[in-house]
Design a protein around this motif. Structure first.
Motif, PDB file in Angstrom:
ATOM      1  N   PHE A  21      26.704  41.135  54.232  1.00 19.02           N
ATOM      2  CA  PHE A  21      26.786  42.525  53.789  1.00 19.02           C
ATOM      3  C   PHE A  21      26.900  43.502  54.961  1.00 19.02           C
ATOM      4  CE2 PHE A  21      24.060  40.956  50.029  1.00 19.02           C
ATOM      5  CZ  PHE A  21      25.172  40.752  49.234  1.00 19.02           C
ATOM      6  N   SER A  22      27.091  42.965  56.179  1.00 20.54           N
ATOM      7  CA  SER A  22      26.996  43.843  57.356  1.00 20.54           C
ATOM      8  C   SER A  22      28.130  44.873  57.425  1.00 20.54           C
ATOM      9  CB  SER A  22      26.982  43.004  58.631  1.00 20.54           C
ATOM     10  OG  SER A  22      28.202  42.304  58.719  1.00 20.54           O
ATOM     11  N   SER A  23      29.259  44.587  56.769  1.00 19.43           N
ATOM     12  CA  SER A  23      30.382  45.535  56.875  1.00 19.43           C
ATOM     13  C   SER A  23      30.544  46.363  55.598  1.00 19.43           C
ATOM     14  CB  SER A  23      31.676  44.776  57.171  1.00 19.43           C
ATOM     15  OG  SER A  23      31.828  43.735  56.240  1.00 19.43           O
ATOM     16  N   LEU A  48      29.758  49.853  46.440  1.00 25.68           N
ATOM     17  CA  LEU A  48      29.492  49.283  47.759  1.00 25.68           C
ATOM     18  C   LEU A  48      30.617  48.302  48.035  1.00 25.68           C
ATOM     19  CD1 LEU A  48      25.646  48.735  48.012  1.00 25.68           C
ATOM     20  CD2 LEU A  48      27.013  50.693  48.696  1.00 25.68           C
ATOM     21  N   VAL A  49      31.491  48.691  48.962  1.00 29.36           N
ATOM     22  CA  VAL A  49      32.746  47.961  49.163  1.00 29.36           C
ATOM     23  C   VAL A  49      32.620  47.001  50.336  1.00 29.36           C
ATOM     24  CG1 VAL A  49      35.211  48.233  49.616  1.00 29.36           C
ATOM     25  CG2 VAL A  49      34.016  49.946  48.251  1.00 29.36           C
ATOM     26  N   MET A  50      32.946  45.723  50.070  1.00 27.75           N
ATOM     27  CA  MET A  50      32.886  44.684  51.102  1.00 27.75           C
ATOM     28  C   MET A  50      34.280  44.171  51.392  1.00 27.75           C
ATOM     29  SD  MET A  50      29.817  42.310  49.777  1.00 27.75           S
ATOM     30  CE  MET A  50      29.944  41.238  51.176  1.00 27.75           C
ATOM     31  N   PRO A  51      34.763  44.322  52.619  1.00 19.66           N
ATOM     32  CA  PRO A  51      36.079  43.772  52.950  1.00 19.66           C
ATOM     33  C   PRO A  51      36.032  42.243  52.950  1.00 19.66           C
ATOM     34  CG  PRO A  51      35.178  45.118  54.761  1.00 19.66           C
ATOM     35  CD  PRO A  51      34.105  44.973  53.747  1.00 19.66           C
ATOM     36  N   VAL A  52      37.032  41.617  52.341  1.00 17.76           N
ATOM     37  CA  VAL A  52      37.128  40.146  52.388  1.00 17.76           C
ATOM     38  C   VAL A  52      38.535  39.782  52.861  1.00 17.76           C
ATOM     39  CG1 VAL A  52      35.387  39.513  50.668  1.00 17.76           C
ATOM     40  CG2 VAL A  52      37.671  40.128  49.900  1.00 17.76           C
ATOM     41  N   ALA A  53      38.621  38.689  53.617  1.00 19.12           N
ATOM     42  CA  ALA A  53      39.928  38.308  54.176  1.00 19.12           C
ATOM     43  C   ALA A  53      40.505  37.126  53.415  1.00 19.12           C
ATOM     44  CB  ALA A  53      39.751  37.936  55.649  1.00 19.12           C
ATOM     45  N   ARG A  54      41.795  37.176  53.179  1.00 22.00           N
ATOM     46  CA  ARG A  54      42.560  36.040  52.643  1.00 22.00           C
ATOM     47  C   ARG A  54      41.891  35.333  51.477  1.00 22.00           C
ATOM     48  NH1 ARG A  54      46.523  33.185  56.502  1.00 22.00           N
ATOM     49  NH2 ARG A  54      46.831  32.404  54.411  1.00 22.00           N
ATOM     50  N   LEU A 146      34.635  43.989  46.021  1.00 25.52           N
ATOM     51  CA  LEU A 146      35.353  43.322  47.116  1.00 25.52           C
ATOM     52  C   LEU A 146      36.633  44.104  47.388  1.00 25.52           C
ATOM     53  CD1 LEU A 146      35.215  39.596  45.885  1.00 25.52           C
ATOM     54  CD2 LEU A 146      33.557  40.780  47.354  1.00 25.52           C
ATOM     55  N   GLU A 147      36.987  44.223  48.665  1.00 27.42           N
ATOM     56  CA  GLU A 147      38.233  44.905  49.016  1.00 27.42           C
ATOM     57  C   GLU A 147      39.114  43.935  49.785  1.00 27.42           C
ATOM     58  OE1 GLU A 147      39.947  48.772  51.468  1.00 27.42           O
ATOM     59  OE2 GLU A 147      37.875  48.153  51.783  1.00 27.42           O
ATOM     60  N   ALA A 148      40.299  43.672  49.234  1.00 27.51           N
ATOM     61  CA  ALA A 148      41.219  42.738  49.892  1.00 27.51           C
ATOM     62  C   ALA A 148      42.508  43.465  50.251  1.00 27.51           C
ATOM     63  CB  ALA A 148      41.525  41.572  48.951  1.00 27.51           C
ATOM     64  N   GLN A 149      42.938  43.310  51.514  1.00 30.07           N
ATOM     65  CA  GLN A 149      44.205  43.909  51.956  1.00 30.07           C
ATOM     66  C   GLN A 149      45.324  42.938  51.600  1.00 30.07           C
ATOM     67  OE1 GLN A 149      44.439  46.853  53.519  1.00 30.07           O
ATOM     68  NE2 GLN A 149      42.291  47.261  53.943  1.00 30.07           N
ATOM     69  N   ARG A 175      50.623  51.333  45.330  1.00 29.95           N
ATOM     70  CA  ARG A 175      50.559  49.871  45.149  1.00 29.95           C
ATOM     71  C   ARG A 175      50.364  49.127  46.478  1.00 29.95           C
ATOM     72  NH1 ARG A 175      51.732  47.029  40.685  1.00 29.95           N
ATOM     73  NH2 ARG A 175      52.693  45.434  41.996  1.00 29.95           N
ATOM     74  N   PHE A 176      50.560  49.834  47.594  1.00 34.65           N
ATOM     75  CA  PHE A 176      50.280  49.215  48.898  1.00 34.65           C
ATOM     76  C   PHE A 176      48.814  49.347  49.291  1.00 34.65           C
ATOM     77  CE2 PHE A 176      54.934  49.377  50.166  1.00 34.65           C
ATOM     78  CZ  PHE A 176      55.034  48.001  50.288  1.00 34.65           C
ATOM     79  N   ARG A 177      48.043  50.096  48.511  1.00 38.94           N
ATOM     80  CA  ARG A 177      46.625  50.259  48.842  1.00 38.94           C
ATOM     81  C   ARG A 177      45.867  48.965  48.537  1.00 38.94           C
ATOM     82  NH1 ARG A 177      44.324  56.265  47.863  1.00 38.94           N
ATOM     83  NH2 ARG A 177      46.022  57.407  48.856  1.00 38.94           N
ATOM     84  N   SER A 178      44.659  48.873  49.103  1.00 37.89           N
ATOM     85  CA  SER A 178      43.868  47.642  48.935  1.00 37.89           C
ATOM     86  C   SER A 178      43.637  47.312  47.468  1.00 37.89           C
ATOM     87  CB  SER A 178      42.479  47.804  49.551  1.00 37.89           C
ATOM     88  OG  SER A 178      42.565  48.346  50.807  1.00 37.89           O
ATOM     89  N   LEU A 179      43.333  46.048  47.266  1.00 35.39           N
ATOM     90  CA  LEU A 179      42.983  45.556  45.942  1.00 35.39           C
ATOM     91  C   LEU A 179      41.462  45.558  45.840  1.00 35.39           C
ATOM     92  CD1 LEU A 179      44.255  44.166  43.463  1.00 35.39           C
ATOM     93  CD2 LEU A 179      43.828  42.001  44.604  1.00 35.39           C
TER      94      LEU A 179
END
Length: 339
Positions: A21-23, A48-54, A146-149, A175-179
């Motif tokens: 949860f640090s980010s 509370l938005v958490m970036p997640v990769a791939r 969760l926020e996914a680019q 539509r290019f904004r994060s999911l």
């Protein structure tokens, strides 16, 4: 101010308590932040938005809104592993539970204001805080997101039909904004495991509602004013009042239903000249007419996911009940507003 103070305290504590949860970042959603709140601002939605990769998304049903989330390759941060199921799916339930525990412990450390965590509501994606603010109480829904680019899933392809209203370029940029995905139990799952996530477009809705003009100057300080937000406020207020009057019959309806109907109404009447400030009464009735039509057909298409009907066909009786109540209000000068 009170809400900000409490949330800031919690966010800092959450970041320090668990490396996953640090980010985490806070984002505000809902009617207060879209400037369409009517009554006292006593309810707030904080994501509370958490970036997640791939991440990989697999549909969990045919709505196109609910997904299982898994990582395409093992996450660098090993702390994520405790939230994975045996099959590698990311468990919304486990993550919410961990977050709830941290928050429950941490509210005890908030000085000079009384904050409690409300009991868990079945199926709700929110952790609800009650903040004592005499003579009343403020409730804050904290929503794990969760926020996914990455590109939006295929189910959204035909949605967000704003080309005629806000333009093709705006649609493409949005539509290019994060999911965004929120931890939300899918009730249609055969075995309820609590590991589904639902697409969320609250960041896009907020943008569209705050930049709602067909011309770029609509409602700017020196530009012409329109009544779009006024209509949305009245729609929400009407539903709120009717829900207070018929809590049992209308428990399944929420402000998201009228917000969706409102967005569709904006698409069918794309020009600012369709929403003159002085025509509030007429525009409000047109939006209501559209909503009543949806209720009578038991069909309210999700604004971003065209295959997803927000009205469940087994609730037809409830839809007809609400459509009768609204028609009564329409035909009698909205008595519920004066009660």
């Amino acid at each position: 101010t009170l809400v900000n103070r409490v949330v800031l305290h919690l966010v800092q504590a959450i970041r320090g308590k668990d490396s996953c949860f640090s980010s985490i970042e806070r984002q505000s959603a809902g009617s207060y932040y879209e400037r369409v709140k009517i009554s006292e601002p006593n309810e707030f939605d904080i994501m509370l938005v958490m970036p997640v990769a791939r991440i990989q998304l697999d549909e969990s049903d045919d709505t196109g809104a609910y997904y299982y989330v898994s990582f395409k390759r093992s996450p660098k941060e090993k702390g994520w592993l405790k939230f994975l199921e045996e099959d590698g799916k990311l468990s919304a339930f486990k993550m919410l539970q961990a977050l709830r525990e941290i928050i429950k412990q941490e509210v005890k450390n908030i000085k000079d204001v009384e904050v409690t965590v409300a009991r868990k509501k079945a199926g709700s994606p929110a952790i609800t805080l009650q903040i004592k603010n005499p003579p009343s109480e403020i409730s804050v829904d904290i929503i794990l997101t969760l926020e996914a680019q990455q590109s939006w899933p295929p189910s959204t392809q035909g949605g967000l039909k704003i080309e005629q209203w806000l333009g093709t370029k705006v649609r493409r940029d949005l539509r290019f904004r994060s999911l965004y995905l929120v931890a939300k139990q899918n009730k249609r799952e055969k075995v309820l495991r609590g590991n589904t996530w639902r697409l969320s477009f609250s960041h896009i809705e907020k943008h569209v509602i705050n930049n709602h003009g067909n011309s770029k100057t609509c409602c700017e300080s020196d530009g012409p004013k329109c009544c779009r937000k006024g209509c949305l406020k009245l729609l929400k207020y009407l539903l709120e009042q009717l829900k207070m009057k018929y809590p049992k019959e209308l428990e399944k309806f929420c402000s998201y239903h009228v917000k969706t109907a409102f967005l569709h109404s904006c698409v069918t009447r794309p020009n600012d000249s369709d929403w003159h400030l002085g025509d509030l009464d007429h525009c409000f009735q047109q939006c209501l007419g559209f909503f009543v039509d949806c209720l009578q057909k038991s069909q309210l298409t999700h604004f971003f996911i065209p295959q997803y009907n927000l009205f469940s066909l087994e609730d037809k009786a409830r839809h007809h009940f609400l459509s009768r109540k609204i028609s009564h209000e329409l035909n009698n000068g909205f008595p519920v507003f004066h009660e």
